[in-house]
Design a protein around this motif. Structure first.
Motif, PDB file in Angstrom:
ATOM      1  N   THR A  17       8.481  14.505   4.915  1.00 22.44           N
ATOM      2  CA  THR A  17       7.310  14.276   5.381  1.00 22.44           C
ATOM      3  C   THR A  17       6.456  13.768   4.514  1.00 22.44           C
ATOM      4  O   THR A  17       5.121  13.825   4.708  1.00 22.44           O
ATOM      5  N   ALA A  18       6.753  13.305   3.452  1.00 21.50           N
ATOM      6  CA  ALA A  18       5.613  12.655   2.378  1.00 21.50           C
ATOM      7  C   ALA A  18       4.848  11.549   2.837  1.00 21.50           C
ATOM      8  O   ALA A  18       3.781  11.595   2.296  1.00 21.50           O
ATOM      9  N   PRO A  19       5.036  10.941   3.905  1.00 19.80           N
ATOM     10  CA  PRO A  19       4.152  10.034   4.154  1.00 19.80           C
ATOM     11  C   PRO A  19       3.122  10.548   5.061  1.00 19.80           C
ATOM     12  O   PRO A  19       1.825  10.016   4.925  1.00 19.80           O
ATOM     13  N   LEU A  20       3.170  11.656   5.410  1.00 19.96           N
ATOM     14  CA  LEU A  20       2.151  12.546   5.952  1.00 19.96           C
ATOM     15  C   LEU A  20       0.997  12.753   4.875  1.00 19.96           C
ATOM     16  O   LEU A  20      -0.156  12.723   5.214  1.00 19.96           O
ATOM     17  N   PHE A  21       1.365  13.017   3.765  1.00 26.82           N
ATOM     18  CA  PHE A  21       0.353  13.156   2.512  1.00 26.82           C
ATOM     19  C   PHE A  21       0.148  11.852   1.925  1.00 26.82           C
ATOM     20  O   PHE A  21      -0.905  11.723   1.643  1.00 26.82           O
ATOM     21  N   GLY A  40       0.876  -1.240  -0.006  1.00 29.96           N
ATOM     22  CA  GLY A  40       0.062  -0.019   0.114  1.00 29.96           C
ATOM     23  C   GLY A  40       1.018   1.131  -0.084  1.00 29.96           C
ATOM     24  O   GLY A  40       1.959   1.223   0.322  1.00 29.96           O
ATOM     25  N   LEU A  41       0.315   2.332  -0.397  1.00 30.56           N
ATOM     26  CA  LEU A  41       1.137   3.532  -0.537  1.00 30.56           C
ATOM     27  C   LEU A  41       1.555   4.088   0.646  1.00 30.56           C
ATOM     28  O   LEU A  41       2.828   4.533   1.004  1.00 30.56           O
ATOM     29  N   GLY A  42       0.585   4.123   1.640  1.00 32.42           N
ATOM     30  CA  GLY A  42       1.111   4.551   3.034  1.00 32.42           C
ATOM     31  C   GLY A  42       2.169   4.161   3.640  1.00 32.42           C
ATOM     32  O   GLY A  42       3.449   4.585   4.194  1.00 32.42           O
ATOM     33  N   ARG A  43       2.206   2.628   3.793  1.00 34.37           N
ATOM     34  CA  ARG A  43       3.347   2.039   4.429  1.00 34.37           C
ATOM     35  C   ARG A  43       4.522   1.936   3.559  1.00 34.37           C
ATOM     36  O   ARG A  43       5.524   2.104   4.270  1.00 34.37           O
ATOM     37  N   ALA A  44       4.416   1.693   2.555  1.00 30.76           N
ATOM     38  CA  ALA A  44       5.762   1.747   1.729  1.00 30.76           C
ATOM     39  C   ALA A  44       6.417   2.959   1.481  1.00 30.76           C
ATOM     40  O   ALA A  44       7.484   2.822   1.763  1.00 30.76           O
ATOM     41  N   MET A  45       5.775   3.975   1.390  1.00 27.29           N
ATOM     42  CA  MET A  45       6.422   5.325   1.554  1.00 27.29           C
ATOM     43  C   MET A  45       6.971   5.647   3.037  1.00 27.29           C
ATOM     44  O   MET A  45       7.908   6.079   2.858  1.00 27.29           O
ATOM     45  N   THR A  46       6.495   5.152   3.942  1.00 29.35           N
ATOM     46  CA  THR A  46       6.797   5.562   5.453  1.00 29.35           C
ATOM     47  C   THR A  46       7.936   4.667   5.719  1.00 29.35           C
ATOM     48  O   THR A  46       9.078   5.151   6.105  1.00 29.35           O
ATOM     49  N   ILE A  47       8.113   3.475   5.040  1.00 30.30           N
ATOM     50  CA  ILE A  47       9.227   2.361   5.190  1.00 30.30           C
ATOM     51  C   ILE A  47      10.440   3.146   4.439  1.00 30.30           C
ATOM     52  O   ILE A  47      11.608   3.265   4.963  1.00 30.30           O
ATOM     53  N   GLY A  83       2.560   4.569  14.328  1.00 29.11           N
ATOM     54  CA  GLY A  83       4.070   4.125  13.923  1.00 29.11           C
ATOM     55  C   GLY A  83       4.274   5.232  12.749  1.00 29.11           C
ATOM     56  O   GLY A  83       5.438   5.472  12.817  1.00 29.11           O
ATOM     57  N   THR A  84       3.375   5.640  11.975  1.00 30.22           N
ATOM     58  CA  THR A  84       3.615   6.666  11.117  1.00 30.22           C
ATOM     59  C   THR A  84       4.255   8.153  11.687  1.00 30.22           C
ATOM     60  O   THR A  84       5.222   8.635  11.442  1.00 30.22           O
ATOM     61  N   GLY A  85       3.432   8.204  12.603  1.00 28.88           N
ATOM     62  CA  GLY A  85       4.004   9.608  13.298  1.00 28.88           C
ATOM     63  C   GLY A  85       5.140   9.433  14.105  1.00 28.88           C
ATOM     64  O   GLY A  85       5.962  10.327  14.128  1.00 28.88           O
ATOM     65  N   THR A 111      12.734   6.106  14.299  1.00 26.99           N
ATOM     66  CA  THR A 111      12.360   5.905  12.988  1.00 26.99           C
ATOM     67  C   THR A 111      12.199   4.450  12.672  1.00 26.99           C
ATOM     68  O   THR A 111      11.133   3.913  12.274  1.00 26.99           O
ATOM     69  N   LEU A 112      12.931   3.561  13.426  1.00 27.92           N
ATOM     70  CA  LEU A 112      13.068   2.264  13.258  1.00 27.92           C
ATOM     71  C   LEU A 112      11.933   1.579  13.807  1.00 27.92           C
ATOM     72  O   LEU A 112      11.272   0.677  13.413  1.00 27.92           O
ATOM     73  N   GLY A 113      11.639   2.065  15.240  1.00 28.21           N
ATOM     74  CA  GLY A 113      10.414   1.804  15.947  1.00 28.21           C
ATOM     75  C   GLY A 113       9.179   2.051  15.263  1.00 28.21           C
ATOM     76  O   GLY A 113       8.527   1.018  15.273  1.00 28.21           O
ATOM     77  N   GLY A 114       9.195   3.263  14.761  1.00 28.06           N
ATOM     78  CA  GLY A 114       7.897   3.719  14.016  1.00 28.06           C
ATOM     79  C   GLY A 114       7.660   2.494  12.856  1.00 28.06           C
ATOM     80  O   GLY A 114       6.449   2.186  12.663  1.00 28.06           O
ATOM     81  N   LEU A 115       8.741   2.215  12.125  1.00 25.08           N
ATOM     82  CA  LEU A 115       8.638   1.490  11.129  1.00 25.08           C
ATOM     83  C   LEU A 115       8.210   0.132  11.485  1.00 25.08           C
ATOM     84  O   LEU A 115       7.266  -0.764  10.789  1.00 25.08           O
TER      85      LEU A 115
END
Length: 291
Positions: A254-258, A95-102, A278-280, A133-137
């Protein structure tokens, strides 16, 4: 005032990259991410090169040293041919959100390599930001919703992580050439090289028949995709000029925010509360990393 303009440009770059990722994900099925990425890069290269030539940038390109040219080549291979392609593939699985955040964890890679190869100090923000960052991912991956009986999409996690690694190394390779030329001129060299490399591979040609059969509607979509990609590159260059590298890196990451709300609203992706937390945390880690 100039710093405010630079910050807004960096945020615009983040939004543009989110839209680019969304458009590639919607166009890729039936054509292939490699073919779409090759077409996107080719059209964007044409826009950037034309812009550079019209602005009288040819002289700057001709004065570039051989070392910087080689580093630009390495940078584009890792950024576009490797990083962008496997990132777009990971969006199909995660999915877009998870892939971009990672994948947006690449500042961790870049900062670590800069400390190792360039002698930059390992500061407290670097260590703390990396852990956050790693914890959020980890929370994002753990929160992925799978249909009963379907294996977890670990391949997508590996692809998004590999994209982050490629982008991080690419940034380090790009640092030296930017001491000689401006970012837009650098893109005028990098993007044509990247496009040529993508079209040399057999994978880019596999989707060409479907690309040809797409008609004028697909042509218009690809032109829009190239325009958005160009905007992202130009806005990022402006953000570096007016706000400085640190602010530009933080805000453009901050692209994952969008991407997260775009994935939910446009693609109907499901994001559990744990994934949002996790994203935050991951984005907070990226911010701390660059303090």
């Amino acid at each position: 005032m100039s710093e405010t303009i630079g910050a807004l440009c960096a945020l615009g770059s983040a939004v543009s990259w989110s839209v680019t990722s969304l458009m590639v994900r919607t166009l890729a099925p039936g054509i292939g991410t490699f073919t779409i990425n090759a077409a996107r890069t080719t059209l964007t290269a044409g826009i950037i090169v034309g812009w550079t030539l019209l602005g009288g940038g040819l002289e700057r390109l001709l004065t570039l040293s051989a070392t910087s040219l080689a580093l630009l080549a390495v940078s584009i291979v890792l950024a576009v041919a490797v990083g962008d392609t496997i990132f777009f593939e990971s969006t199909q699985r995660l999915g877009l959100g998870r892939a971009m955040t990672i994948s947006m964890s690449y500042p961790v890679v870049a900062a670590s390599l800069a400390a190792w190869l360039l002698g930059e100090p390992l500061t407290l923000p670097l260590v703390l930001g990396g852990l956050l960052t790693l914890g959020g991912l980890g929370l994002i991956v753990a929160a992925r919703v799978e249909p009963p009986g379907e294996p977890r999409a670990w391949r997508g996690v590996v692809e998004a992580s590999a994209a982050a690694l490629a982008w991080g190394v690419s940034v380090v390779a790009l640092r030296v050439p930017l001491d000689e030329i401006d970012p837009i001129s650098a893109q005028a060299i990098r993007l044509p090289l990247g496009a040529a490399l993508l079209w040399v591979t057999p994978w880019a040609w596999r989707g060409v028949p479907q690309l040809v059969r797409g008609g004028w509607r697909l042509v218009v979509q690809l032109i829009l995709l190239a325009a958005v990609t160009t905007a992202s590159a130009v806005l990022y260059s402006a953000s570096v000029k007016y706000a400085g590298v640190a602010v530009a890196a933080v805000l453009s990451a901050t692209a994952p925010l969008f991407a997260v709300p775009l994935g939910v609203l446009v693609l109907g992706e499901r994001l559990p509360a744990l994934a949002l937390v996790g994203t935050g945390i991951a984005i907070a880690g990226i911010v701390v990393l660059r303090l």
